[in-house]
Design a protein around this motif. Structure first.
Motif, PDB file in Angstrom:
ATOM      1  N   LEU A 105      51.562  36.307  46.423  1.00 40.39           N
ATOM      2  CA  LEU A 105      50.196  36.725  45.714  1.00 40.39           C
ATOM      3  C   LEU A 105      50.239  37.616  44.900  1.00 40.39           C
ATOM      4  O   LEU A 105      49.536  37.828  43.769  1.00 40.39           O
ATOM      5  N   ALA A 106      50.952  38.828  45.047  1.00 41.44           N
ATOM      6  CA  ALA A 106      50.894  39.872  44.118  1.00 41.44           C
ATOM      7  C   ALA A 106      51.745  39.605  42.923  1.00 41.44           C
ATOM      8  O   ALA A 106      51.327  39.891  41.662  1.00 41.44           O
ATOM      9  N   VAL A 107      52.756  38.747  42.855  1.00 41.13           N
ATOM     10  CA  VAL A 107      53.279  38.250  41.770  1.00 41.13           C
ATOM     11  C   VAL A 107      52.572  37.511  40.946  1.00 41.13           C
ATOM     12  O   VAL A 107      52.376  37.626  39.855  1.00 41.13           O
ATOM     13  N   HIS A 108      51.729  36.403  41.582  1.00 43.42           N
ATOM     14  CA  HIS A 108      50.864  35.641  40.952  1.00 43.42           C
ATOM     15  C   HIS A 108      49.658  36.515  40.327  1.00 43.42           C
ATOM     16  O   HIS A 108      49.423  36.090  39.149  1.00 43.42           O
ATOM     17  N   LEU A 109      49.088  37.412  40.993  1.00 39.16           N
ATOM     18  CA  LEU A 109      48.279  38.256  40.330  1.00 39.16           C
ATOM     19  C   LEU A 109      48.605  38.897  39.212  1.00 39.16           C
ATOM     20  O   LEU A 109      47.856  39.111  37.954  1.00 39.16           O
ATOM     21  N   THR A 110      49.657  39.804  39.212  1.00 45.24           N
ATOM     22  CA  THR A 110      50.431  40.435  38.055  1.00 45.24           C
ATOM     23  C   THR A 110      50.625  39.580  36.972  1.00 45.24           C
ATOM     24  O   THR A 110      50.640  40.005  35.837  1.00 45.24           O
ATOM     25  N   SER A 111      50.910  38.252  37.086  1.00 40.65           N
ATOM     26  CA  SER A 111      51.437  37.338  36.058  1.00 40.65           C
ATOM     27  C   SER A 111      50.306  36.611  35.647  1.00 40.65           C
ATOM     28  O   SER A 111      50.348  35.706  34.523  1.00 40.65           O
ATOM     29  N   GLY A 112      49.112  36.605  36.061  1.00 42.52           N
ATOM     30  CA  GLY A 112      47.974  36.076  35.738  1.00 42.52           C
ATOM     31  C   GLY A 112      47.770  34.540  36.033  1.00 42.52           C
ATOM     32  O   GLY A 112      46.873  33.801  35.422  1.00 42.52           O
ATOM     33  N   ARG A 164      45.166  30.241  39.463  1.00 45.85           N
ATOM     34  CA  ARG A 164      45.151  29.026  40.277  1.00 45.85           C
ATOM     35  C   ARG A 164      46.289  29.137  41.488  1.00 45.85           C
ATOM     36  O   ARG A 164      45.753  28.991  42.665  1.00 45.85           O
ATOM     37  N   ALA A 165      47.405  29.628  41.297  1.00 45.37           N
ATOM     38  CA  ALA A 165      48.582  29.904  42.142  1.00 45.37           C
ATOM     39  C   ALA A 165      48.111  30.988  43.007  1.00 45.37           C
ATOM     40  O   ALA A 165      48.175  30.831  44.428  1.00 45.37           O
ATOM     41  N   ALA A 166      47.573  32.016  42.556  1.00 45.76           N
ATOM     42  CA  ALA A 166      46.924  33.052  43.377  1.00 45.76           C
ATOM     43  C   ALA A 166      46.052  32.780  44.632  1.00 45.76           C
ATOM     44  O   ALA A 166      46.102  33.123  45.700  1.00 45.76           O
ATOM     45  N   ARG A 167      45.160  31.944  43.688  1.00 47.50           N
ATOM     46  CA  ARG A 167      43.993  31.625  44.739  1.00 47.50           C
ATOM     47  C   ARG A 167      44.532  30.577  45.902  1.00 47.50           C
ATOM     48  O   ARG A 167      44.252  30.796  47.024  1.00 47.50           O
ATOM     49  N   MET A 168      45.535  29.791  45.797  1.00 46.34           N
ATOM     50  CA  MET A 168      45.952  29.129  46.817  1.00 46.34           C
ATOM     51  C   MET A 168      46.851  29.874  47.732  1.00 46.34           C
ATOM     52  O   MET A 168      46.595  29.622  48.863  1.00 46.34           O
ATOM     53  N   VAL A 169      47.543  30.792  47.373  1.00 44.30           N
ATOM     54  CA  VAL A 169      48.462  31.697  48.215  1.00 44.30           C
ATOM     55  C   VAL A 169      47.328  32.503  49.232  1.00 44.30           C
ATOM     56  O   VAL A 169      47.498  32.661  50.391  1.00 44.30           O
TER      57      VAL A 169
END
Length: 241
Positions: free
Chosen positions: A50-57, A60-65
């Motif tokens: 989740l942290a990786v997806h948030l930092t990379s913008g 959609r993937a962050a919401r799923m995780v």
């Protein structure tokens, strides 16, 4: 296995529970990963993801995780809330959460054959398994008095390392209590790994029908005490005759 709680619960009860439900968790984790490319018991890994997806913008993937983390939390909350409401010292309080887990696994087994690897399907299927594993982990923690954890090994390896170092520092430390702790931690790790191997082979061989195996394991957990007591009664009756 489930009928003894609190001070009535022994090391053997916890060992039986650990063997069956760690086998179950390892199986679901491996089969779920091969099926959906998602670890269904690894919340720590999902938090990092989740942290990786948030930092990379990658919103959609962050919401799923984030949804998966919430579902694991929701499963743990639902299970512990129900058990607490009914009374954690009543063995039947643990039956309903296990039945919910069974239903979720059956849905994955039945509808998984139509899985087309779309993102919404991955969310639903993986999310269902994460919710189920959250329920199982909370249930096992409550029935064992937080002695057994079945869905993750980070804490187990840490505790095992601490206990091993204590045993090696001095033979006086190797008390019967420490020996039981070591055996229980080893059982949790070994049977989680064995479950993972079995889940991997099973899914590769029979695809989503593999999820019927953990259903059978959970039914054994539910009816274990009944059949054990019934068996003893039959033996005693025959001996008296």
């Amino acid at each position: 296995m489930l009928r003894h709680t609190g001070e009535r619960r022994s090391f053997v009860h916890n060992l039986r529970l650990a063997i069956l439900l760690c086998l179950n968790a390892g199986f679901i984790n491996a089969a779920g990963f091969i099926a959906f490319a998602v670890l269904t018991t690894n919340v720590t890994g999902h938090a990092a993801l989740l942290a990786v997806h948030l930092t990379s913008g990658q919103w959609r993937a962050a919401r799923m995780v984030a949804l998966w983390l919430l579902l694991f939390l929701s499963g743990a909350f639902a299970s512990s809330f129900y058990i607490g409401k009914v009374g954690r010292h009543r063995s039947f309080a643990y039956t309903v959460p296990i039945l919910v887990i069974i239903v979720l696994l059956l849905l994955v087994a039945v509808f998984g054959s139509g899985y087309k690897h779309t993102l919404p399907e991955t969310e639903y299927f993986a999310g269902s398994l994460l919710f189920a594993m959250g329920m199982q982990n909370a249930l096992v923690s409550m029935v064992s008095g937080s002695v057994v954890r079945t869905t993750h090994l980070t804490g187990m390896f840490t505790d095992l390392g601490i206990d091993l170092s204590s045993a090696l520092l001095s033979r006086k430390n190797l008390t019967p209590t420490l020996k039981r702790r070591l055996l229980l931690r080893l059982a949790i790790i070994i049977f989680f790994l064995l479950g993972g191997v079995a889940g991997g082979f099973a899914f590769q061989g029979i695809r989503f029908n593999a999820f019927y195996f953990p259903v059978a394991l959970l039914l054994v957990v539910i009816f274990y005490d009944y059949f054990r007591i019934r068996f003893k009664q039959v033996i005693r009756h025959k001996l008296r005759r």
